[in-house]
Scaffold this motif. Structure first.
Motif, PDB file in Angstrom:
ATOM      1  N   TYR A  30       5.872   5.034   2.701  1.00 32.00           N
ATOM      2  CA  TYR A  30       4.853   4.173   2.099  1.00 32.00           C
ATOM      3  C   TYR A  30       4.270   4.824   0.840  1.00 32.00           C
ATOM      4  O   TYR A  30       4.038   4.153  -0.166  1.00 32.00           O
ATOM      5  CB  TYR A  30       3.738   3.840   3.090  1.00 32.00           C
ATOM      6  N   TYR A  33       6.373   4.082  -2.051  1.00 29.65           N
ATOM      7  CA  TYR A  33       6.165   2.726  -2.553  1.00 29.65           C
ATOM      8  C   TYR A  33       4.958   2.696  -3.490  1.00 29.65           C
ATOM      9  O   TYR A  33       5.019   2.106  -4.560  1.00 29.65           O
ATOM     10  CB  TYR A  33       5.918   1.731  -1.406  1.00 29.65           C
ATOM     11  N   GLU A  34       3.874   3.344  -3.071  1.00 34.28           N
ATOM     12  CA  GLU A  34       2.668   3.365  -3.901  1.00 34.28           C
ATOM     13  C   GLU A  34       2.906   4.053  -5.240  1.00 34.28           C
ATOM     14  O   GLU A  34       2.370   3.620  -6.260  1.00 34.28           O
ATOM     15  CB  GLU A  34       1.516   4.080  -3.179  1.00 34.28           C
ATOM     16  N   LEU A  40       9.571  -1.565  -3.361  1.00 28.98           N
ATOM     17  CA  LEU A  40       8.997  -2.176  -2.166  1.00 28.98           C
ATOM     18  C   LEU A  40       9.842  -3.385  -1.786  1.00 28.98           C
ATOM     19  O   LEU A  40       9.969  -4.322  -2.574  1.00 28.98           O
ATOM     20  CB  LEU A  40       7.553  -2.604  -2.444  1.00 28.98           C
ATOM     21  N   LEU A  44       8.375  -6.511   2.992  1.00 25.18           N
ATOM     22  CA  LEU A  44       7.137  -5.732   3.125  1.00 25.18           C
ATOM     23  C   LEU A  44       6.084  -6.202   2.138  1.00 25.18           C
ATOM     24  O   LEU A  44       4.892  -6.206   2.455  1.00 25.18           O
ATOM     25  CB  LEU A  44       7.423  -4.243   2.937  1.00 25.18           C
ATOM     26  N   ALA A  45       6.505  -6.620   0.950  1.00 22.78           N
ATOM     27  CA  ALA A  45       5.562  -7.153  -0.036  1.00 22.78           C
ATOM     28  C   ALA A  45       4.880  -8.409   0.513  1.00 22.78           C
ATOM     29  O   ALA A  45       3.666  -8.581   0.376  1.00 22.78           O
ATOM     30  CB  ALA A  45       6.273  -7.452  -1.352  1.00 22.78           C
TER      31      ALA A  45
END
Length: 67
Positions: A30, A33-34, A40, A44-45
């Motif tokens: 995660y 992703y950030e 992403l 999940l988006a």
């Protein structure tokens, strides 16, 4: 892509671990992703947009309107 997932998470006073647990992924993934180190996935988006009650366009920086 200018994801707003970090800002949304911080505004909700959540940790990366909190969000990763919701997404059923590892905190380190995660975090990538950030930081934009990994794309992403659309699935999940969509889950994050639903979680934060925002549009996908807002989530990915295509709109200034959250709804």
């Amino acid at each position: 892509m200018n994801l707003r997932i970090r800002d949304l998470r911080e505004d909700a006073d959540l940790t990366q671990k909190d969000v990763a647990d919701y997404l059923l992924c590892d905190q380190s993934l995660y975090s990538k992703y950030e930081r934009g180190e990994r794309p992403l996935p659309l699935e999940l988006a969509v889950r994050l947009a639903d979680y934060y009650h925002v549009t996908l366009d807002y989530l990915v920086g295509r709109s200034a309107s959250k709804i």
